[in-house]
Design a protein around this motif. Structure first.
Motif, PDB file in Angstrom:
ATOM      1  N   ALA A  67      24.729  43.338  29.714  1.00  0.00           N
ATOM      2  CA  ALA A  67      24.670  44.597  30.458  1.00  0.00           C
ATOM      3  C   ALA A  67      25.110  44.110  31.863  1.00  0.00           C
ATOM      4  O   ALA A  67      24.478  43.503  32.715  1.00  0.00           O
ATOM      5  N   SER A  68      26.489  44.128  32.202  1.00  0.00           N
ATOM      6  CA  SER A  68      27.042  43.883  33.475  1.00  0.00           C
ATOM      7  C   SER A  68      27.898  44.939  33.844  1.00  0.00           C
ATOM      8  O   SER A  68      28.278  45.799  33.029  1.00  0.00           O
ATOM      9  N   PRO A  69      28.535  44.786  35.026  1.00  0.00           N
ATOM     10  CA  PRO A  69      29.461  46.041  35.554  1.00  0.00           C
ATOM     11  C   PRO A  69      30.750  45.743  34.720  1.00  0.00           C
ATOM     12  O   PRO A  69      31.610  46.891  34.765  1.00  0.00           O
ATOM     13  N   VAL A  70      30.978  44.668  33.974  1.00  0.00           N
ATOM     14  CA  VAL A  70      32.154  44.734  33.389  1.00  0.00           C
ATOM     15  C   VAL A  70      31.977  44.316  31.796  1.00  0.00           C
ATOM     16  O   VAL A  70      32.851  44.194  30.840  1.00  0.00           O
ATOM     17  N   SER A  71      30.805  44.782  31.340  1.00  0.00           N
ATOM     18  CA  SER A  71      30.313  44.655  29.955  1.00  0.00           C
ATOM     19  C   SER A  71      31.116  45.544  29.096  1.00  0.00           C
ATOM     20  O   SER A  71      30.978  46.813  29.466  1.00  0.00           O
ATOM     21  N   GLY A  72      31.477  45.382  27.932  1.00  0.00           N
ATOM     22  CA  GLY A  72      32.122  46.342  27.084  1.00  0.00           C
ATOM     23  C   GLY A  72      33.292  45.686  26.490  1.00  0.00           C
ATOM     24  O   GLY A  72      33.259  44.684  26.163  1.00  0.00           O
ATOM     25  N   GLN A  78      45.882  43.902  28.822  1.00  0.00           N
ATOM     26  CA  GLN A  78      45.977  44.671  30.162  1.00  0.00           C
ATOM     27  C   GLN A  78      44.828  45.403  30.465  1.00  0.00           C
ATOM     28  O   GLN A  78      44.397  45.158  31.538  1.00  0.00           O
ATOM     29  N   ALA A  79      44.152  45.905  29.755  1.00  0.00           N
ATOM     30  CA  ALA A  79      42.930  46.758  29.960  1.00  0.00           C
ATOM     31  C   ALA A  79      41.680  45.795  30.454  1.00  0.00           C
ATOM     32  O   ALA A  79      40.977  45.756  31.255  1.00  0.00           O
ATOM     33  N   PHE A  80      41.653  44.595  29.479  1.00  0.00           N
ATOM     34  CA  PHE A  80      40.739  43.683  30.064  1.00  0.00           C
ATOM     35  C   PHE A  80      41.027  42.856  31.454  1.00  0.00           C
ATOM     36  O   PHE A  80      40.227  42.830  32.197  1.00  0.00           O
ATOM     37  N   LEU A  81      42.121  42.767  31.657  1.00  0.00           N
ATOM     38  CA  LEU A  81      42.723  42.096  32.911  1.00  0.00           C
ATOM     39  C   LEU A  81      42.257  42.972  33.873  1.00  0.00           C
ATOM     40  O   LEU A  81      42.109  42.689  35.280  1.00  0.00           O
ATOM     41  N   ASP A  82      42.813  44.342  33.877  1.00  0.00           N
ATOM     42  CA  ASP A  82      42.484  45.360  34.940  1.00  0.00           C
ATOM     43  C   ASP A  82      41.145  45.576  35.016  1.00  0.00           C
ATOM     44  O   ASP A  82      40.528  45.862  36.409  1.00  0.00           O
ATOM     45  N   ARG A  83      40.217  45.838  34.089  1.00  0.00           N
ATOM     46  CA  ARG A  83      38.978  46.390  34.214  1.00  0.00           C
ATOM     47  C   ARG A  83      38.069  45.502  34.079  1.00  0.00           C
ATOM     48  O   ARG A  83      36.907  45.665  34.408  1.00  0.00           O
ATOM     49  N   ALA A  84      38.187  44.167  33.976  1.00  0.00           N
ATOM     50  CA  ALA A  84      37.196  43.153  33.951  1.00  0.00           C
ATOM     51  C   ALA A  84      37.566  41.942  34.828  1.00  0.00           C
ATOM     52  O   ALA A  84      36.637  41.643  35.737  1.00  0.00           O
ATOM     53  N   VAL A  85      38.699  41.337  34.693  1.00  0.00           N
ATOM     54  CA  VAL A  85      39.183  39.983  35.543  1.00  0.00           C
ATOM     55  C   VAL A  85      39.195  40.643  36.827  1.00  0.00           C
ATOM     56  O   VAL A  85      38.885  39.841  37.722  1.00  0.00           O
ATOM     57  N   GLN A  86      40.170  41.475  36.839  1.00  0.00           N
ATOM     58  CA  GLN A  86      40.507  41.888  38.330  1.00  0.00           C
ATOM     59  C   GLN A  86      39.414  42.331  39.231  1.00  0.00           C
ATOM     60  O   GLN A  86      39.254  41.832  40.529  1.00  0.00           O
ATOM     61  N   PRO A  87      38.362  43.049  38.821  1.00  0.00           N
ATOM     62  CA  PRO A  87      37.148  43.142  39.780  1.00  0.00           C
ATOM     63  C   PRO A  87      36.552  41.938  40.149  1.00  0.00           C
ATOM     64  O   PRO A  87      35.715  41.957  41.179  1.00  0.00           O
ATOM     65  N   ILE A  88      36.347  41.039  39.166  1.00  0.00           N
ATOM     66  CA  ILE A  88      35.708  39.708  39.413  1.00  0.00           C
ATOM     67  C   ILE A  88      36.416  39.044  40.348  1.00  0.00           C
ATOM     68  O   ILE A  88      35.909  38.592  41.512  1.00  0.00           O
ATOM     69  N   HIS A  89      37.683  38.854  40.277  1.00  0.00           N
ATOM     70  CA  HIS A  89      38.479  38.130  41.230  1.00  0.00           C
ATOM     71  C   HIS A  89      38.513  38.689  42.822  1.00  0.00           C
ATOM     72  O   HIS A  89      38.611  38.238  43.573  1.00  0.00           O
ATOM     73  N   ALA A  90      38.517  40.036  42.649  1.00  0.00           N
ATOM     74  CA  ALA A  90      38.218  40.837  44.095  1.00  0.00           C
ATOM     75  C   ALA A  90      37.128  40.374  44.696  1.00  0.00           C
ATOM     76  O   ALA A  90      37.317  40.568  45.996  1.00  0.00           O
ATOM     77  N   ARG A  91      36.274  39.856  44.141  1.00  0.00           N
ATOM     78  CA  ARG A  91      35.000  39.568  44.844  1.00  0.00           C
ATOM     79  C   ARG A  91      35.122  38.175  45.246  1.00  0.00           C
ATOM     80  O   ARG A  91      34.069  37.579  45.920  1.00  0.00           O
ATOM     81  N   LEU A  92      35.909  37.419  44.901  1.00  0.00           N
ATOM     82  CA  LEU A  92      36.181  35.767  45.085  1.00  0.00           C
ATOM     83  C   LEU A  92      36.898  35.378  45.927  1.00  0.00           C
ATOM     84  O   LEU A  92      38.225  36.187  46.218  1.00  0.00           O
ATOM     85  N   ALA A  93      36.896  34.537  46.814  1.00  0.00           N
ATOM     86  CA  ALA A  93      37.819  33.919  47.831  1.00  0.00           C
ATOM     87  C   ALA A  93      38.783  32.793  47.309  1.00  0.00           C
ATOM     88  O   ALA A  93      39.790  32.607  47.922  1.00  0.00           O
ATOM     89  N   LEU A 153      26.548  37.420  37.428  1.00  0.00           N
ATOM     90  CA  LEU A 153      27.571  38.380  37.578  1.00  0.00           C
ATOM     91  C   LEU A 153      27.365  39.525  38.118  1.00  0.00           C
ATOM     92  O   LEU A 153      27.976  40.048  39.208  1.00  0.00           O
ATOM     93  N   ASP A 154      26.045  40.270  38.066  1.00  0.00           N
ATOM     94  CA  ASP A 154      25.556  41.385  38.877  1.00  0.00           C
ATOM     95  C   ASP A 154      25.606  40.903  40.177  1.00  0.00           C
ATOM     96  O   ASP A 154      26.210  41.536  41.102  1.00  0.00           O
ATOM     97  N   ARG A 155      24.812  39.786  40.447  1.00  0.00           N
ATOM     98  CA  ARG A 155      24.777  39.297  41.916  1.00  0.00           C
ATOM     99  C   ARG A 155      26.308  39.205  42.620  1.00  0.00           C
ATOM    100  O   ARG A 155      26.423  39.723  43.879  1.00  0.00           O
ATOM    101  N   LEU A 156      27.020  38.771  42.159  1.00  0.00           N
ATOM    102  CA  LEU A 156      28.676  38.597  42.701  1.00  0.00           C
ATOM    103  C   LEU A 156      29.160  40.010  42.656  1.00  0.00           C
ATOM    104  O   LEU A 156      29.467  40.133  43.871  1.00  0.00           O
ATOM    105  N   MET A 157      28.835  40.776  41.848  1.00  0.00           N
ATOM    106  CA  MET A 157      29.486  42.281  41.776  1.00  0.00           C
ATOM    107  C   MET A 157      28.873  42.964  43.048  1.00  0.00           C
ATOM    108  O   MET A 157      29.568  43.809  43.610  1.00  0.00           O
TER     109      MET A 157
END
Length: 164
Positions: A67-72, A78-93, A153-157
Motif C-alpha cells: 500500500a503505497s502511492p504507486v502500488s498497483g 509506458q503505464a508503469f514508467l509514467d505512473r510509478a517510476v516518474q513520480p518517484i524520480h520527480a521527488r529525487l535530486a 516510499l511513503d516518506r519519500l512521496m
C-alpha cells in the motif's frame, strides 16, 4: 504381437533421455541468459549507463505490492514508467543507485534482492530494499511482482525528511 527387437527396446529410452536432456540444456541456457541480462542491466544502472527498465517488454504487467502511492498493477511498460517510476524520480535530486545483494534464476524467472539509495530534492536521503520477481519471454521481462519498503516510499512521496 511380437516383442520389439533388443535395439528398439534400448533406443527408445535413450532417445527419450536425450530429448529431455536437450530440453533441460535449453532451459539452463535460457535461465543463465536471463540472469546475465538482469546482472548486466543492474550494473549498467549502477554505473549510470542505463536502466533495468530497458529489459521490459512493451506489454509488461508490473505489480507493485503493498500500500503505497504507486502500488498497483500496470499493464504496459509506458503505464508503469509514467505512473510509478516518474513520480518517484520527480521527488529525487539524484538517480537511485542500485546494489544487488542476491540474484536467483530458475527457468524463465529471475528474483533479485537489491538496495537502492538516492538524495531527495529536499536534500535528505532515500534508501529502500527491494525484491523483484521477474518473468522472461524471448529475452524480455513480461511480468514483475515488486516488493519494497512501502513506508520508506511513503516518506519519500510525502516529502518527509530522511528515510530509514
Amino acid at each position: 504381437m511380437r516383442p520389439a527387437p533388443a535395439a528398439a527396446r534400448v533406443a527408445a529410452p535413450l532417445l527419450l533421455a536425450l530429448a529431455v536432456a536437450g530440453t533441460s540444456a535449453d532451459t539452463g541456457d535460457r535461465t543463465a541468459a536471463n540472469a546475465r541480462l538482469v546482472r548486466e542491466a543492474f550494473e549498467d544502472w549502477r554505473q549510470g549507463r542505463g536502466s533495468v527498465f530497458e529489459l521490459l517488454h512493451e506489454d509488461v504487467v508490473w505489480t507493485v505490492a503493498g500500500a503505497s502511492p504507486v502500488s498497483g498493477t500496470y499493464a504496459s511498460r509506458q503505464a508503469f514508467l509514467d505512473r510509478a517510476v516518474q513520480p518517484i524520480h520527480a521527488r529525487l535530486a539524484t538517480p537511485i543507485t542500485p546494489v544487488v545483494r542476491h540474484l536467483v534464476a530458475q527457468d524463465d524467472a529471475v528474483v533479485v534482492l537489491w538496495e537502492g539509495s538516492a538524495t531527495t530534492r529536499e536534500g535528505g536521503g532515500y534508501a529502500n530494499h527491494y525484491a523483484w520477481h521477474m518473468e522472461f519471454a524471448d529475452g524480455k521481462v513480461v511480468r514483475v511482482t515488486a516488493f519494497l519498503d512501502t513506508w520508506a516510499l511513503d516518506r519519500l512521496m510525502d516529502g518527509s525528511p530522511g528515510s530509514p
